[in-house]
Design a protein around this motif. Structure first.
Motif, PDB file in Angstrom:
ATOM      1  N   LEU A  31     -13.700 -13.293  -9.231  1.00 54.34           N
ATOM      2  CA  LEU A  31     -13.442 -11.867  -9.415  1.00 54.34           C
ATOM      3  C   LEU A  31     -12.319 -11.640 -10.415  1.00 54.34           C
ATOM      4  CD1 LEU A  31     -13.590 -10.605  -5.723  1.00 54.34           C
ATOM      5  CD2 LEU A  31     -15.378 -10.471  -7.460  1.00 54.34           C
ATOM      6  N   GLU A  32     -12.507 -10.652 -11.262  1.00 56.73           N
ATOM      7  CA  GLU A  32     -11.451 -10.211 -12.162  1.00 56.73           C
ATOM      8  C   GLU A  32     -10.599  -9.175 -11.446  1.00 56.73           C
ATOM      9  OE1 GLU A  32     -10.899  -8.474 -16.710  1.00 56.73           O
ATOM     10  OE2 GLU A  32     -12.872  -8.451 -15.757  1.00 56.73           O
ATOM     11  N   PRO A  33      -9.272  -9.263 -11.532  1.00 59.28           N
ATOM     12  CA  PRO A  33      -8.446  -8.249 -10.877  1.00 59.28           C
ATOM     13  C   PRO A  33      -8.631  -6.884 -11.525  1.00 59.28           C
ATOM     14  CG  PRO A  33      -7.094  -9.703 -12.232  1.00 59.28           C
ATOM     15  CD  PRO A  33      -8.467 -10.299 -12.198  1.00 59.28           C
ATOM     16  N   PRO A  34      -8.602  -5.819 -10.715  1.00 61.49           N
ATOM     17  CA  PRO A  34      -8.733  -4.472 -11.292  1.00 61.49           C
ATOM     18  C   PRO A  34      -7.509  -4.067 -12.093  1.00 61.49           C
ATOM     19  CG  PRO A  34      -8.287  -4.336  -8.944  1.00 61.49           C
ATOM     20  CD  PRO A  34      -8.511  -5.788  -9.251  1.00 61.49           C
ATOM     21  N   ASN A  35      -6.350  -4.648 -11.751  1.00 61.73           N
ATOM     22  CA  ASN A  35      -5.129  -4.470 -12.523  1.00 61.73           C
ATOM     23  C   ASN A  35      -4.241  -5.678 -12.240  1.00 61.73           C
ATOM     24  OD1 ASN A  35      -3.005  -3.833 -10.356  1.00 61.73           O
ATOM     25  ND2 ASN A  35      -4.555  -2.269  -9.918  1.00 61.73           N
ATOM     26  N   LEU A  36      -3.062  -5.718 -12.823  1.00 57.90           N
ATOM     27  CA  LEU A  36      -2.179  -6.881 -12.665  1.00 57.90           C
ATOM     28  C   LEU A  36      -0.867  -6.524 -11.968  1.00 57.90           C
ATOM     29  CD1 LEU A  36      -2.784  -8.572 -16.138  1.00 57.90           C
ATOM     30  CD2 LEU A  36      -3.753  -9.230 -13.929  1.00 57.90           C
ATOM     31  N   ASP A  37      -0.878  -5.422 -11.229  1.00 54.28           N
ATOM     32  CA  ASP A  37       0.301  -4.977 -10.490  1.00 54.28           C
ATOM     33  C   ASP A  37       0.109  -5.252  -9.008  1.00 54.28           C
ATOM     34  OD1 ASP A  37       2.465  -3.749  -9.348  1.00 54.28           O
ATOM     35  OD2 ASP A  37       1.870  -1.705  -9.886  1.00 54.28           O
ATOM     36  N   PRO A  38       0.723  -6.296  -8.457  1.00 55.96           N
ATOM     37  CA  PRO A  38       0.531  -6.613  -7.039  1.00 55.96           C
ATOM     38  C   PRO A  38       1.168  -5.580  -6.109  1.00 55.96           C
ATOM     39  CG  PRO A  38       2.235  -8.010  -7.961  1.00 55.96           C
ATOM     40  CD  PRO A  38       1.638  -7.241  -9.109  1.00 55.96           C
ATOM     41  N   THR A  39       2.040  -4.734  -6.652  1.00 59.83           N
ATOM     42  CA  THR A  39       2.672  -3.698  -5.829  1.00 59.83           C
ATOM     43  C   THR A  39       1.880  -2.400  -5.839  1.00 59.83           C
ATOM     44  OG1 THR A  39       4.060  -2.770  -7.607  1.00 59.83           O
ATOM     45  CG2 THR A  39       4.911  -4.686  -6.416  1.00 59.83           C
ATOM     46  N   GLY A  40       0.733  -2.388  -6.518  1.00 63.36           N
ATOM     47  CA  GLY A  40      -0.045  -1.154  -6.602  1.00 63.36           C
ATOM     48  C   GLY A  40      -1.537  -1.371  -6.530  1.00 63.36           C
ATOM     49  N   GLY A  41      -1.973  -2.478  -5.909  1.00 64.99           N
ATOM     50  CA  GLY A  41      -3.397  -2.745  -5.795  1.00 64.99           C
ATOM     51  C   GLY A  41      -3.691  -3.624  -4.603  1.00 64.99           C
ATOM     52  N   ALA A  42      -4.882  -3.470  -4.024  1.00 66.30           N
ATOM     53  CA  ALA A  42      -5.233  -4.195  -2.804  1.00 66.30           C
ATOM     54  C   ALA A  42      -6.017  -5.474  -3.066  1.00 66.30           C
ATOM     55  CB  ALA A  42      -6.055  -3.287  -1.886  1.00 66.30           C
ATOM     56  N   ARG A 111      10.943   2.121  -3.816  1.00 71.15           N
ATOM     57  CA  ARG A 111       9.666   2.534  -4.413  1.00 71.15           C
ATOM     58  C   ARG A 111       8.507   2.190  -3.492  1.00 71.15           C
ATOM     59  NH1 ARG A 111       6.322  -0.872  -7.832  1.00 71.15           N
ATOM     60  NH2 ARG A 111       4.775   0.377  -8.988  1.00 71.15           N
ATOM     61  N   ALA A 112       8.541   1.006  -2.892  1.00 71.63           N
ATOM     62  CA  ALA A 112       7.437   0.562  -2.039  1.00 71.63           C
ATOM     63  C   ALA A 112       7.315   1.402  -0.774  1.00 71.63           C
ATOM     64  CB  ALA A 112       7.623  -0.911  -1.673  1.00 71.63           C
ATOM     65  N   ARG A 113       8.457   1.915  -0.268  1.00 77.51           N
ATOM     66  CA  ARG A 113       8.423   2.664   0.983  1.00 77.51           C
ATOM     67  C   ARG A 113       8.453   4.178   0.776  1.00 77.51           C
ATOM     68  NH1 ARG A 113      13.650   3.822   3.472  1.00 77.51           N
ATOM     69  NH2 ARG A 113      15.348   3.580   1.970  1.00 77.51           N
ATOM     70  N   ALA A 114       8.435   4.614  -0.469  1.00 82.36           N
ATOM     71  CA  ALA A 114       8.478   6.047  -0.768  1.00 82.36           C
ATOM     72  C   ALA A 114       7.223   6.748  -0.255  1.00 82.36           C
ATOM     73  CB  ALA A 114       8.625   6.264  -2.268  1.00 82.36           C
ATOM     74  N   GLU A 115       7.356   8.033  -0.036  1.00 84.18           N
ATOM     75  CA  GLU A 115       6.235   8.818   0.495  1.00 84.18           C
ATOM     76  C   GLU A 115       5.021   8.757  -0.417  1.00 84.18           C
ATOM     77  OE1 GLU A 115       5.344  13.425   1.940  1.00 84.18           O
ATOM     78  OE2 GLU A 115       7.411  12.712   1.739  1.00 84.18           O
ATOM     79  N   ASP A 116       5.258   8.737  -1.731  1.00 88.14           N
ATOM     80  CA  ASP A 116       4.148   8.712  -2.685  1.00 88.14           C
ATOM     81  C   ASP A 116       3.797   7.301  -3.140  1.00 88.14           C
ATOM     82  OD1 ASP A 116       6.430   8.193  -4.112  1.00 88.14           O
ATOM     83  OD2 ASP A 116       5.972   9.574  -5.762  1.00 88.14           O
ATOM     84  N   SER A 117       4.254   6.292  -2.400  1.00 86.06           N
ATOM     85  CA  SER A 117       3.986   4.906  -2.773  1.00 86.06           C
ATOM     86  C   SER A 117       2.496   4.610  -2.770  1.00 86.06           C
ATOM     87  CB  SER A 117       4.692   3.965  -1.794  1.00 86.06           C
ATOM     88  OG  SER A 117       4.275   2.628  -1.988  1.00 86.06           O
ATOM     89  N   THR A 118       2.064   3.844  -3.760  1.00 89.13           N
ATOM     90  CA  THR A 118       0.662   3.397  -3.823  1.00 89.13           C
ATOM     91  C   THR A 118       0.529   1.944  -3.401  1.00 89.13           C
ATOM     92  OG1 THR A 118       0.920   2.804  -6.164  1.00 89.13           O
ATOM     93  CG2 THR A 118       0.121   5.036  -5.674  1.00 89.13           C
ATOM     94  N   ASN A 119       1.575   1.385  -2.811  1.00 83.06           N
ATOM     95  CA  ASN A 119       1.534  -0.002  -2.367  1.00 83.06           C
ATOM     96  C   ASN A 119       0.461  -0.183  -1.302  1.00 83.06           C
ATOM     97  OD1 ASN A 119       2.374  -2.548  -0.875  1.00 83.06           O
ATOM     98  ND2 ASN A 119       3.952  -2.487  -2.447  1.00 83.06           N
ATOM     99  N   ALA A 120      -0.403  -1.181  -1.479  1.00 85.95           N
ATOM    100  CA  ALA A 120      -1.518  -1.388  -0.548  1.00 85.95           C
ATOM    101  C   ALA A 120      -1.051  -1.867   0.817  1.00 85.95           C
ATOM    102  CB  ALA A 120      -2.507  -2.396  -1.138  1.00 85.95           C
ATOM    103  N   GLN A 121       0.154  -2.408   0.887  1.00 87.71           N
ATOM    104  CA  GLN A 121       0.711  -2.894   2.152  1.00 87.71           C
ATOM    105  C   GLN A 121       2.003  -2.136   2.474  1.00 87.71           C
ATOM    106  OE1 GLN A 121      -0.832  -4.896   4.141  1.00 87.71           O
ATOM    107  NE2 GLN A 121      -2.487  -5.469   2.755  1.00 87.71           N
TER     108      GLN A 121
END
Length: 489
Positions: A31-42, A111-121
């Motif tokens: 699989l190719e990753p959809p993006n390269l940001d581990p803090t913003g993708g599952a 950033r990871a715990r912010a209300e608008d965070s997109t972090n998958a975890q």
């Protein structure tokens, strides 16, 4: 004489090419990753490229699953596990030359715990009350409650450290602190990395690394045989492993993963909101047939969402043993005639092959399925994010992730209040024996509720050039860690 000179030049060129190849590696990935940001993708494919290579966290997973120091050289635990003081390494820089300091830790965790965070975890960070930079190399993290598992949480790929100045472009131009830096992403084909000269730690033996994306199993086998790929850590054509094992050019590496492979069910909508229907589906499944047919015998049957190699694992498979007659009786009791369900399958070979077998097994007890084969981005958007599915086959490769069953907005929609309370209790527990007992209860509860049909623990079966050493045998997290990889003669 001229011909002899030409031959000598050609031979020298070949020798030079061979020498250069010894500090470079090409890895295959399905699989190719959809993006390269581990803090913003599952997607697991993101970490498979960047974890420990491009990005680092305060802590990290070792190849045996242990938690090791990373950007934090050590940490102190205070107030019975409610406060963690991390001591950062000196002289660390990001790939763009920016200095790594305590302020970057504050930014990353806030950033990871912010209300608008997109972090998958995002759940990893929910227990944080405050993050304070005591000085440039010291960070104090205060939690809302004691958490003996906090260093483990900080080892996840979702918790790697980032710089505010480069964070906007992480998806396509990632900048981290790791031993390799990003060079190029030729979408649809490969990602290229090169050794980072300014790396703070021990320099890797490799100077270049290429991750090539080959989704077709036949093409993956051909690329391996042709030498176009040096290693394929998660090899998709398991049926060819005996042939590769017999070839002295290769070695086959078989280990375990954190990948619980499940037939996930949408518990929020009928008829799957009826536990009897879910139980019927679980009894209709013959795990060993799926392991043999989809994985060519590689895989361990599971009856709950827990890795068999974990010391707190309790075998729950008997609760959902293959029993077609019991499945039919449960369907009749539930008044479920002519059940037809949508079965969404991502592109991985285990899902496509396993899904066909699942569909046939369900048909035998009177449940019809409509199969939709999806590309990875489509599955993430429609199933994982949108929850628009009935059934799907997927491996959850995140480590020790049974807590996902407590998340109310998670795609299979379980979040039973008693289970949520159990996870809250586990979160606060610091005593190892108490934590073990709670893990056992958690396994039993989701098995008893037939939340999903639990199929098998995904094996890690890879192939590599016989001259390559240092690739992980087991996969305590979703990663292709290249820090210790080298060529030997």
């Amino acid at each position: 004489m001229l011909d002899l000179l030409k031959s000598s030049v050609a031979a020298l060129a070949l020798m030079a090419g061979g020498a250069a190849a010894q500090d470079a590696i090409t890895l295959g990935m399905v699989l190719e990753p959809p993006n390269l940001d581990p803090t913003g993708g599952a997607a697991a494919a993101i970490d498979e490229v960047v974890y420990a290579n491009l990005f680092e966290g305060l802590t990290r997973f070792g190849p045996d699953g242990s938690i090791l120091p990373a950007l934090a050289s050590s940490w102190d635990v205070e107030e019975d596990g409610r406060v963690y003081v991390f001591h950062l390494r000196d002289g660390v820089t990001f790939h763009d030359g920016a200095e790594f300091t305590a302020e970057d830790v504050v930014f990353t965790l806030d950033r990871a715990r912010a209300e608008d965070s997109t972090n998958a975890q995002k759940v990893l960070f929910e227990g944080i009350e405050s993050v304070e930079a005591v000085d440039p190399l010291t960070v104090r993290v205060t939690l809302t409650a004691p958490d003996g598992n906090f260093p483990f949480k900080m080892a996840w790929g979702d918790a790697v450290m980032v710089d505010e100045a480069s964070v906007a472009d992480l998806a396509t131009k990632p900048v981290g602190t790791g031993p390799f830096k990003f060079d190029e992403w030729a979408q649809g084909d490969r990602v290229e990395l090169s050794a980072f000269d300014g790396y703070w730690g021990e320099k890797p033996a490799l100077k270049r690394a290429t991750f090539r994306f080959i989704s077709d199993p036949t093409a993956a086998f051909a690329a391996m045989m042709a030498g176009d790929i040096d290693a394929f850590p998660n090899f998709p054509t398991l049926e060819t492993l005996p042939q590769l094992q017999a070839d002295p050019r290769f070695k086959v590496i078989v280990g375990t993963t954190e990948g619980e492979t499940i037939l996930a069910m949408n518990n929020a909508q009928p008829p799957l909101d009826d536990v009897r229907i879910r139980q019927a589906i679980a009894h209709a499944i013959n795990r060993q047939d799926i392991i043999d047919g989809a994985m060519f015998g590689y895989g361990t049957p599971i009856g709950s969402h827990f890795a068999p190699h974990h010391p707190d694992y309790v075998d729950q498979t008997a609760k959902s043993a293959h029993d077609p007659e019991a499945a039919k009786a449960l369907l009749e009791e539930a008044g479920a005639d002519q059940v037809k369900l949508r079965l969404a399958l991502p592109p991985t070979p285990y899902a496509r092959r396993g899904g066909e077998i699942v569909a046939a097994q369900l048909r035998e007890v009177g449940i019809e399925t409509e199969i939709t084969n999806m590309e990875w981005a489509q599955w993430l958007e429609s199933v994982f994010k949108g929850g628009d599915f009935d059934l799907t086959v997927i491996s959850h490769t995140e480590p020790l992730d049974i807590d996902i069953y407590a998340r109310p907005d998670y795609y299979f929609h379980y979040a039973k209040p008693e289970f949520v309370a159990l996870m809250d209790e586990l979160q606060a527990a610091t005593d190892p024996e108490q934590r073990s007992a709670l893990y056992v209860k958690a396994q039993e509860m989701i098995a008893d509720d037939y939340v999903n049909a639990f199929l098998f623990q995904l094996a890690r079966a890879g192939v590599a050039n016989a001259k390559i050493e240092g690739l992980w045998e087991n996969a305590p997290t979703q990663a292709n860690d290249l820090t210790g990889v080298r060529w030997v003669e």
